[in-house]
Design a protein around this motif. Structure first.
Motif, PDB file in Angstrom:
ATOM      1  N   LYS A   1      24.304  14.261  35.816  1.00  0.00           N
ATOM      2  CA  LYS A   1      25.267  14.452  34.078  1.00  0.00           C
ATOM      3  C   LYS A   1      25.750  12.768  34.143  1.00  0.00           C
ATOM      4  CE  LYS A   1      27.465  18.798  33.948  1.00  0.00           C
ATOM      5  NZ  LYS A   1      28.986  19.580  34.111  1.00  0.00           N
ATOM      6  N   LYS A   2      25.514  11.911  35.772  1.00  0.00           N
ATOM      7  CA  LYS A   2      26.150  10.702  35.772  1.00  0.00           C
ATOM      8  C   LYS A   2      25.237   9.962  35.039  1.00  0.00           C
ATOM      9  CE  LYS A   2      28.493   9.013  38.402  1.00  0.00           C
ATOM     10  NZ  LYS A   2      30.034   7.684  38.410  1.00  0.00           N
ATOM     11  N   VAL A   3      23.371  10.620  35.165  1.00  0.00           N
ATOM     12  CA  VAL A   3      22.299   9.587  34.636  1.00  0.00           C
ATOM     13  C   VAL A   3      22.717   9.358  32.948  1.00  0.00           C
ATOM     14  CG1 VAL A   3      20.249  10.004  34.681  1.00  0.00           C
ATOM     15  CG2 VAL A   3      21.140  10.709  36.784  1.00  0.00           C
ATOM     16  N   LEU A   4      22.650  10.711  32.509  1.00  0.00           N
ATOM     17  CA  LEU A   4      22.965  10.638  31.125  1.00  0.00           C
ATOM     18  C   LEU A   4      24.073   9.929  30.630  1.00  0.00           C
ATOM     19  CD1 LEU A   4      21.972  14.500  30.160  1.00  0.00           C
ATOM     20  CD2 LEU A   4      20.510  12.691  30.215  1.00  0.00           C
ATOM     21  N   TYR A   5      25.461   9.581  31.586  1.00  0.00           N
ATOM     22  CA  TYR A   5      26.288   8.954  30.866  1.00  0.00           C
ATOM     23  C   TYR A   5      26.301   7.053  30.879  1.00  0.00           C
ATOM     24  CZ  TYR A   5      30.813   6.320  31.159  1.00  0.00           C
ATOM     25  OH  TYR A   5      31.481   6.026  30.523  1.00  0.00           O
TER      26      TYR A   5
ATOM     27  N   TYR B   1      20.950   7.142  40.632  1.00  0.00           N
ATOM     28  CA  TYR B   1      21.777   8.578  39.974  1.00  0.00           C
ATOM     29  C   TYR B   1      20.409   9.382  40.236  1.00  0.00           C
ATOM     30  CZ  TYR B   1      26.770   7.186  40.794  1.00  0.00           C
ATOM     31  OH  TYR B   1      27.487   6.831  40.680  1.00  0.00           O
ATOM     32  N   TYR B   2      19.832   9.061  39.115  1.00  0.00           N
ATOM     33  CA  TYR B   2      17.773   9.753  39.175  1.00  0.00           C
ATOM     34  C   TYR B   2      17.198   9.915  39.848  1.00  0.00           C
ATOM     35  CZ  TYR B   2      14.145   9.910  36.945  1.00  0.00           C
ATOM     36  OH  TYR B   2      12.410  10.355  35.917  1.00  0.00           O
TER      37      TYR B   2
ATOM     38  N   LYS C   1      16.709   9.203  29.507  1.00  0.00           N
ATOM     39  CA  LYS C   1      16.763  10.230  30.317  1.00  0.00           C
ATOM     40  C   LYS C   1      16.622  11.602  29.787  1.00  0.00           C
ATOM     41  CE  LYS C   1      15.035   7.381  32.733  1.00  0.00           C
ATOM     42  NZ  LYS C   1      13.561   6.924  32.645  1.00  0.00           N
ATOM     43  N   GLU C   2      17.933  12.362  29.194  1.00  0.00           N
ATOM     44  CA  GLU C   2      17.559  13.261  28.524  1.00  0.00           C
ATOM     45  C   GLU C   2      16.096  13.606  27.759  1.00  0.00           C
ATOM     46  OE1 GLU C   2      20.543  16.497  25.760  1.00  0.00           O
ATOM     47  OE2 GLU C   2      19.940  14.142  25.082  1.00  0.00           O
ATOM     48  N   GLY C   3      16.146  14.791  28.810  1.00  0.00           N
ATOM     49  CA  GLY C   3      15.212  16.021  28.488  1.00  0.00           C
ATOM     50  C   GLY C   3      14.263  15.803  29.917  1.00  0.00           C
ATOM     51  N   SER C   4      13.888  14.603  30.715  1.00  0.00           N
ATOM     52  CA  SER C   4      13.733  14.636  31.856  1.00  0.00           C
ATOM     53  C   SER C   4      13.960  14.904  33.659  1.00  0.00           C
ATOM     54  CB  SER C   4      13.446  13.023  32.629  1.00  0.00           C
ATOM     55  OG  SER C   4      14.354  12.548  31.949  1.00  0.00           O
ATOM     56  N   GLU C   5      15.224  16.205  32.381  1.00  0.00           N
ATOM     57  CA  GLU C   5      16.123  16.932  33.770  1.00  0.00           C
ATOM     58  C   GLU C   5      15.104  17.148  35.030  1.00  0.00           C
ATOM     59  OE1 GLU C   5      16.043  18.083  30.943  1.00  0.00           O
ATOM     60  OE2 GLU C   5      18.309  16.796  30.178  1.00  0.00           O
ATOM     61  N   PRO C   6      14.932  17.136  36.002  1.00  0.00           N
ATOM     62  CA  PRO C   6      14.299  17.996  37.352  1.00  0.00           C
ATOM     63  C   PRO C   6      14.287  19.710  37.519  1.00  0.00           C
ATOM     64  CG  PRO C   6      16.650  17.031  38.215  1.00  0.00           C
ATOM     65  CD  PRO C   6      16.528  16.788  37.249  1.00  0.00           C
TER      66      PRO C   6
END
Length: 476
Positions: free
Chosen positions: A309-313, A288-289, A318-323
Motif C-alpha cells: 500500500k505504501k508502494v502504491l501511495y 518499500y518495493y 506500480k499497480e499490477g506488479s504486486e509480488p
C-alpha cells in the motif's frame, strides 16, 4: 483461587515475589526481537537500574537508544562504560562515533572513530569504521566545497537520465579533484556498465576495493554486475561474504538490502530492509518495493500486502506488479516480446531515463537489450550483444520497408525470443525480415506470395523458403 487456601510458613511471613535484573533483561531482549523498541528500552533500563555495573546490559540499552534516535542518551551510557566500568572497551568508541555522526557533530565523530581505528585496527567494526570515516570526510569536504556538491548532483542527474558520456566527463573531473571521493568512482563504474563497457566497470570497482577495502557500495555494484552477466559462481562467492555484513549506517543497510532483493536473495534482503523499517526509516517507493517483495517471498504475506500500500501511495504506476500477482509472475517469460518492443522504441525515441530506471526488465535477454540500447544512445559500438544487435536490425528493416508498424515488430520479437531460447544462429537480416513479413501477412489474411516477399527484401525465393521453414517452427 476458589476454595483453595494459601499455606503460610510457620512464622506467618509473606514472601514477596520480585524480578531481578536478569528477568527484566530477558523481557527486554524478547521485546527487542519482536521489534518493540519502546518496551525493550523500558525493560532493559530497569535491568540496568538493578545492575548498574553490567556492561552487557548497558551496551544493549545504548544500542536500543541509538535505534530509537536517542543518540545523546546512548552516548551518555557509552561514556559511562569507558569512564567507570571498562576503560578498554574499544567498541564503545565506534558506537560513540556513529552516534555523533547522526547528531551532525562530525568533529567529535571523527575523533572517536580515529581512536577506535588506533586501538583496534583489525577490530570487528573496522570495515564499518572505515566507511564512517569516509562518510565524515565526505560531509566535511561537502561543507567546504560548493564545487563538489554541484558536480556530484549534476553527474547523478545525468546518470539517472541516461546521459552517460556527459556523466563520465564530470565524474572524471571529481576523481581528479577529490581522489578519495569513492562515491564518484562507484558512479563511474555504473556509467561504464550501462554503456556496455563491463570490463572498464569492473576495473573501476577493483580500483575502489584496492584503495578502500570493504567499500560496501562497490561490493554491491559488483554483485549486480555478476547478476546481469549470469555469473552464478561469482554471485555465490560474493553473497557468502556480504551475508555476514550488517551495516550500522542506514544508507548502507538500504543499499545492501535492495541489492540482495534485486538478485533474488530474499531472506538476506528482508533482514536488512525490515530492520530499517523497524527503526522508523522513511524510504522511497523503491525501498518499500523491495521490502514488500522480500517479505512476500519468505512467507510474510500480510506484511507484504501492508507494505505494498505504501508502494502504491508513493508510486501508483506500480499497480499490477504486486509480488503475489502469480499470474504476472507466470507470464513474465511470455511478456518478454512486449518488453523488448518497449526497449526498442525507447532506444528509437532516446528515452534513456526509462531504460535506466525501469525495474521490471527481469530476464537476461531484456537486460542485454537495455545495455545494447544504452550503448547505442551514448554513441558507443556495442560489443557482446550479437543476438540483440541482430534483432533490432531486423526490427529496423521491418519498420523501414513495410507499413505494418509495431504489430509486425512485436510478431518478430515473439519469434526472436523463441529463437534465442533455442540458440539459433542469427544471420542474414533481409532473409529473416522477409520470412517474418511473409508469415505475418499470411496470419492476418493478406494476399502475398513468396516471390513477392522475396523481391521486396532483395533475396531469392529459395532463401526465403529456407527461412520461412525455420520461422514456422518458432511460432508456438
Amino acid at each position: 483461587m476458589g476454595n483453595r487456601k494459601v499455606k503460610k510458613d510457620e512464622d506467618s511471613k509473606i514472601v514477596s515475589f520480585f524480578q531481578d535484573s536478569a528477568t527484566f533483561y530477558r523481557w527486554g531482549l524478547k521485546a527487542y526481537q519482536k521489534g518493540d523498541l519502546q518496551s525493550a528500552s523500558k525493560f532493559v533500563k530497569r535491568a540496568v537500574d538493578l545492575d548498574p555495573y553490567n556492561e552487557e546490559m548497558i551496551c544493549r540499552l545504548a544500542s536500543i537508544y541509538t535505534e530509537l534516535g536517542k543518540f545523546q542518551k546512548s552516548n551518555e551510557l557509552l561514556t559511562y562504560i569507558i569512564e567507570h566500568i571498562h576503560p578498554h572497551s574499544v567498541e564503545c568508541y565506534y558506537f560513540l562515533a556513529n552516534n555523533y555522526a547522526h547528531l551532525g557533530l562530525f568533529h567529535e565523530a571523527y575523533k572517536h572513530a580515529m581512536i577506535y581505528k588506533e586501538k583496534a585496527p583489525q577490530g570487528i567494526f573496522s570495515v564499518e569504521n572505515s566507511d564512517l570515516l569516509e562518510m565524515i570526510e565526505m560531509e566535511e569536504e561537502a561543507e567546504h566545497s560548493d564545487d563538489l556538491i554541484v558536480k556530484q548532483e549534476k553527474a547523478r542527474s545525468l546518470l539517472e537520465n541516461g546521459q552517460f558520456q556527459e556523466s563520465i566527463s564530470i565524474l572524471k573531473e571529481i576523481i581528479t579533484d577529490y581522489p578519495e571521493f569513492w562515491s564518484a568512482y562507484n558512479n563511474l563504474a555504473l556509467a561504464y556498465f550501462y554503456l556496455g563497457e563491463v570490463e572498464k566497470a569492473k576495473d573501476m570497482i577493483s580500483l575502489v576495493l584496492r584503495k578502500n577495502p570493504g567499500n560496501l557500495h562497490a561490493l554491491c555494484n559488483l554483485l549486480v554486475f555478476f547478476y546481469y552477466e549470469g555469473d552464478e559462481t561469482s554471485i555465490s562467492m560474493l553473497v557468502e561474504k556480504l551475508k555476514r555484513v550488517y551495516p550500522l549506517v542506514s544508507e548502507h543497510q538500504y543499499k545492501l538490502g535492495a541489492t540482495f532483493a534485486l538478485i533474488g536473495f530474499y531472506p538476506h534482503a528482508f533482514k536488512r530492509l525490515h530492520a530499517l523499517y523497524r527503526k522508523g526509516f522513511e524510504g522511497d517507493d523503491t525501498f518499500y518495493y523491495w521490502l514488500a517483495y522480500s517479505s512476500y517471498f519468505i512467507g510474510h504475506y500480510d506484511f507484504a500486502k501492508k507494505i505494498w500500500k505504501k508502494v502504491l501511495y508513493l508510486n501508483p504506476r506500480k499497480e499490477g506488479s504486486e509480488p503475489w500477482n502469480m499470474k504476472g509472475l507466470n507470464e513474465m517469460e511470455n511478456q518478454v516480446p512486449e518488453r523488448l518492443l518497449s526497449i526498442y522504441f525507447a532506444m528509437k525515441m532516446d528515452e534513456r531515463a526509462y531504460l535506466v530506471n525501469e525495474q521490471e526488465f527481469e530476464t537476461r535477454l531484456e537486460r542485454e537489450a537495455v545495455q545494447y540500447a544504452l550503448s547505442v544512445l551514448n554513441g558507443k559500438r556495442p560489443t557482446g550483444f550479437h543476438a540483440v544487435h541482430f534483432a533490432f536490425h531486423v526490427a529496423d528493416s521491418l519498420m523501414d520497408k513495410t507499413l505494418e508498424g509495431k504489430e509486425l515488430v512485436l510478431f518478430w520479437f515473439r519469434l526472436f525470443k523463441n529463437a534465442f531460447k533455442f540458440d539459433i544462429k542469427f544471420r542474414n537480416v533481409n532473409a529473416w525480415s522477409a520470412a517474418v513479413y511473409y508469415l505475418w501477412m499470411k496470419q492476418i489474411g493478406k494476399n502475398i506470395t513468396q516471390d513477392g516477399a522475396a523481391n521486396h527484401f532483395n533475396i531469392s525465393k529459395a532463401t526465403l523458403s529456407k527461412y520461412v521453414r525455420v520461422a514456422k517452427k518458432l511460432k508456438m
